[in-house]
Scaffold this motif. Structure first.
Motif, PDB file in Angstrom:
ATOM      1  N   PHE A   6       0.842  -1.190   0.000  1.00 40.05           N
ATOM      2  CA  PHE A   6       0.000   0.000   0.000  1.00 40.05           C
ATOM      3  C   PHE A   6       0.879   1.242   0.000  1.00 40.05           C
ATOM      4  CE2 PHE A   6      -2.664  -3.322   1.524  1.00 40.05           C
ATOM      5  CZ  PHE A   6      -3.949  -3.000   1.100  1.00 40.05           C
ATOM      6  N   ILE A   7       0.819   1.973  -1.096  1.00 39.83           N
ATOM      7  CA  ILE A   7       1.503   3.259  -1.151  1.00 39.83           C
ATOM      8  C   ILE A   7       0.475   4.306  -0.753  1.00 39.83           C
ATOM      9  CG2 ILE A   7       2.603   4.965  -2.648  1.00 39.83           C
ATOM     10  CD1 ILE A   7       3.788   2.679  -4.243  1.00 39.83           C
ATOM     11  N   GLY A   8       0.659   4.834   0.453  1.00 41.15           N
ATOM     12  CA  GLY A   8      -0.368   5.656   1.074  1.00 41.15           C
ATOM     13  C   GLY A   8      -1.177   4.783   2.013  1.00 41.15           C
ATOM     14  N   CYS A   9      -1.328   5.229   3.249  1.00 39.11           N
ATOM     15  CA  CYS A   9      -2.037   4.387   4.229  1.00 39.11           C
ATOM     16  C   CYS A   9      -2.957   5.255   5.074  1.00 39.11           C
ATOM     17  CB  CYS A   9      -1.042   3.615   5.096  1.00 39.11           C
ATOM     18  SG  CYS A   9      -1.800   2.224   5.973  1.00 39.11           S
ATOM     19  N   GLY A  10      -3.874   5.942   4.387  1.00 41.99           N
ATOM     20  CA  GLY A  10      -4.876   6.740   5.081  1.00 41.99           C
ATOM     21  C   GLY A  10      -6.063   5.886   5.487  1.00 41.99           C
ATOM     22  N   ASN A  11      -7.218   6.531   5.654  1.00 40.83           N
ATOM     23  CA  ASN A  11      -8.402   5.824   6.149  1.00 40.83           C
ATOM     24  C   ASN A  11      -8.845   4.703   5.226  1.00 40.83           C
ATOM     25  OD1 ASN A  11      -8.602   7.365   8.468  1.00 40.83           O
ATOM     26  ND2 ASN A  11      -9.983   8.859   7.545  1.00 40.83           N
ATOM     27  N   MET A  12      -8.821   4.960   3.905  1.00 38.42           N
ATOM     28  CA  MET A  12      -9.313   3.941   2.984  1.00 38.42           C
ATOM     29  C   MET A  12      -8.388   2.734   2.958  1.00 38.42           C
ATOM     30  SD  MET A  12     -11.849   3.139   1.233  1.00 38.42           S
ATOM     31  CE  MET A  12     -12.660   4.738   1.173  1.00 38.42           C
ATOM     32  N   ALA A  13      -7.094   2.971   2.851  1.00 39.04           N
ATOM     33  CA  ALA A  13      -6.145   1.855   2.858  1.00 39.04           C
ATOM     34  C   ALA A  13      -6.226   1.084   4.168  1.00 39.04           C
ATOM     35  CB  ALA A  13      -4.727   2.367   2.631  1.00 39.04           C
ATOM     36  N   GLN A  18      -7.483  -3.727   7.234  1.00 35.20           N
ATOM     37  CA  GLN A  18      -8.155  -4.328   8.381  1.00 35.20           C
ATOM     38  C   GLN A  18      -9.150  -5.404   7.939  1.00 35.20           C
ATOM     39  OE1 GLN A  18      -9.678  -0.750  10.258  1.00 35.20           O
ATOM     40  NE2 GLN A  18      -8.007  -0.716  11.737  1.00 35.20           N
ATOM     41  N   GLY A  19      -9.865  -5.129   6.836  1.00 40.82           N
ATOM     42  CA  GLY A  19     -10.823  -6.106   6.338  1.00 40.82           C
ATOM     43  C   GLY A  19     -10.151  -7.368   5.844  1.00 40.82           C
ATOM     44  N   VAL A  20      -9.067  -7.209   5.116  1.00 41.76           N
ATOM     45  CA  VAL A  20      -8.337  -8.359   4.572  1.00 41.76           C
ATOM     46  C   VAL A  20      -7.722  -9.197   5.691  1.00 41.76           C
ATOM     47  CG1 VAL A  20      -6.324  -9.013   3.195  1.00 41.76           C
ATOM     48  CG2 VAL A  20      -7.906  -7.289   2.337  1.00 41.76           C
ATOM     49  N   LEU A  21      -7.159  -8.527   6.689  1.00 42.04           N
ATOM     50  CA  LEU A  21      -6.558  -9.256   7.811  1.00 42.04           C
ATOM     51  C   LEU A  21      -7.628  -9.967   8.635  1.00 42.04           C
ATOM     52  CD1 LEU A  21      -3.816  -6.748   9.057  1.00 42.04           C
ATOM     53  CD2 LEU A  21      -3.510  -8.779   7.632  1.00 42.04           C
ATOM     54  N   ALA A  22      -8.769  -9.305   8.816  1.00 45.75           N
ATOM     55  CA  ALA A  22      -9.838  -9.920   9.598  1.00 45.75           C
ATOM     56  C   ALA A  22     -10.355 -11.196   8.944  1.00 45.75           C
ATOM     57  CB  ALA A  22     -10.987  -8.925   9.787  1.00 45.75           C
ATOM     58  N   MET A 118     -13.015   2.090  -6.944  1.00 49.05           N
ATOM     59  CA  MET A 118     -13.494   3.233  -6.181  1.00 49.05           C
ATOM     60  C   MET A 118     -14.307   2.736  -4.986  1.00 49.05           C
ATOM     61  SD  MET A 118     -12.215   5.990  -7.182  1.00 49.05           S
ATOM     62  CE  MET A 118     -13.103   6.819  -5.881  1.00 49.05           C
ATOM     63  N   PRO A 119     -13.652   2.491  -3.854  1.00 52.14           N
ATOM     64  CA  PRO A 119     -14.370   2.122  -2.631  1.00 52.14           C
ATOM     65  C   PRO A 119     -14.954   3.358  -1.956  1.00 52.14           C
ATOM     66  CG  PRO A 119     -12.024   2.150  -2.219  1.00 52.14           C
ATOM     67  CD  PRO A 119     -12.206   2.540  -3.667  1.00 52.14           C
ATOM     68  N   ASN A 120     -15.701   3.166  -0.880  1.00 51.23           N
ATOM     69  CA  ASN A 120     -16.193   4.314  -0.117  1.00 51.23           C
ATOM     70  C   ASN A 120     -15.930   4.103   1.369  1.00 51.23           C
ATOM     71  OD1 ASN A 120     -18.184   2.452   0.546  1.00 51.23           O
ATOM     72  ND2 ASN A 120     -19.846   3.551  -0.443  1.00 51.23           N
TER      73      ASN A 120
END
Length: 265
Positions: A6-13, A18-22, A118-120
């Protein structure tokens, strides 16, 4: 095990990670992040249990699936940094309005496997909606891998690219419109004497329940609206007040304005 970068790790990243790890699709040590500074990357890595990189190039070097989750204005500079490290073994996932597949191909200057997404922000609570489209270089197996990642933080919708910005306006930007609506509903409740916290709870739960009714009943929203409006009742008078204020027209204008702005980024 697939390695994610992940290049950039703000809220969306962060929501994606978190979803992938969960879901257990990857292990924390298989996720590498970079941020605007090495210190910021280290902080996010500790928060997520991931690995921190000191620069964007280090992320691109180790990732099988590389997420570009920086602001649209930063895309050209980031691609310049990582172009030589992105080869036919990697899939690039972009998260930026306005950056078309053609634009991305031109910046990479070679054939690169790209999935434009384009996620939200509801992805932060596992209820995201991600519109996406791959380019022709992405194989069915690679696309299935990316789709599995998208499934970890909500629903996904594959669309032809010319509809991505429209979907982004409705899904990506509209949470801000919905939050404004919830706030306004709560303000109305406060004006009528409800305590602020109670008014917000009533408004938010009502919006949540109403959205669930649309999705689960399959009924047109207009039909569901009519079921609430008794002849001569209080609800239809409220609907009338919204119509006098051009409520629906204002929402349509907001979506179209947002879509136009996204195309210009």
């Amino acid at each position: 095990m697939t390695k994610l970068g992940f290049i950039g790790c703000g809220n969306m990243a962060t929501a994606v990670i978190q979803g992938v790890l969960a879901k257990g699709l990857v292990q924390p040590q298989d996720v590498t992040v970079s941020c605007s500074s090495a210190a910021r990357a280290a902080e996010r890595a500790v928060q997520l249990g991931a690995c921190a990189a000191s620069c964007n190039a280090d992320v691109a070097a180790v990732a099988d699936v590389l997420f570009l989750s920086v602001k649209p204005q930063q895309y050209e500079d980031v691609i310049e940094e990582v172009r030589d490290l992105v080869d036919e073994t990697k899939v690039v996932v972009t998260i930026a309005p306005g950056k078309t597949l053609a634009w991305l191909d031109a910046r990479f200057g070679k054939e690169v496997k790209i999935v434009r997404c384009m996620p939200n922000t509801p992805a932060l609570v596992g209820e995201g909606l991600t519109s996406y489209c791959p380019n022709d270089a992405v194989s069915p197996e690679e696309l299935a891998l990316v789709e599995g990642l998208l499934d970890c933080f909500g629903k996904r919708m594959r669309l032809p690219e010319h509809l991505i910005d429209a979907a982004s306006a409705v899904g990506g930007s509209a949470p801000a419109f919905v939050f404004s609506f919830i706030e306004a509903l709560a303000d109305g409740g406060v004006a009528e004497g409800l305590p602020r916290a109670k008014a917000l709870e009533v408004a938010a739960q009502t919006v949540l329940g109403s959205a669930k009714m649309v999705l689960e009943t399959g009924e047109h929203p207009g039909v569901l609206k009519d079921q609430v409006c008794s002849p001569g009742g209080s609800t239809i008078k409220g609907v009338e007040a919204l119509e006098k204020a051009a409520f629906r027209g204002a929402v349509i204008d907001a979506v179209r304005t947002t879509a136009a702005a996204a195309r210009g980024l």
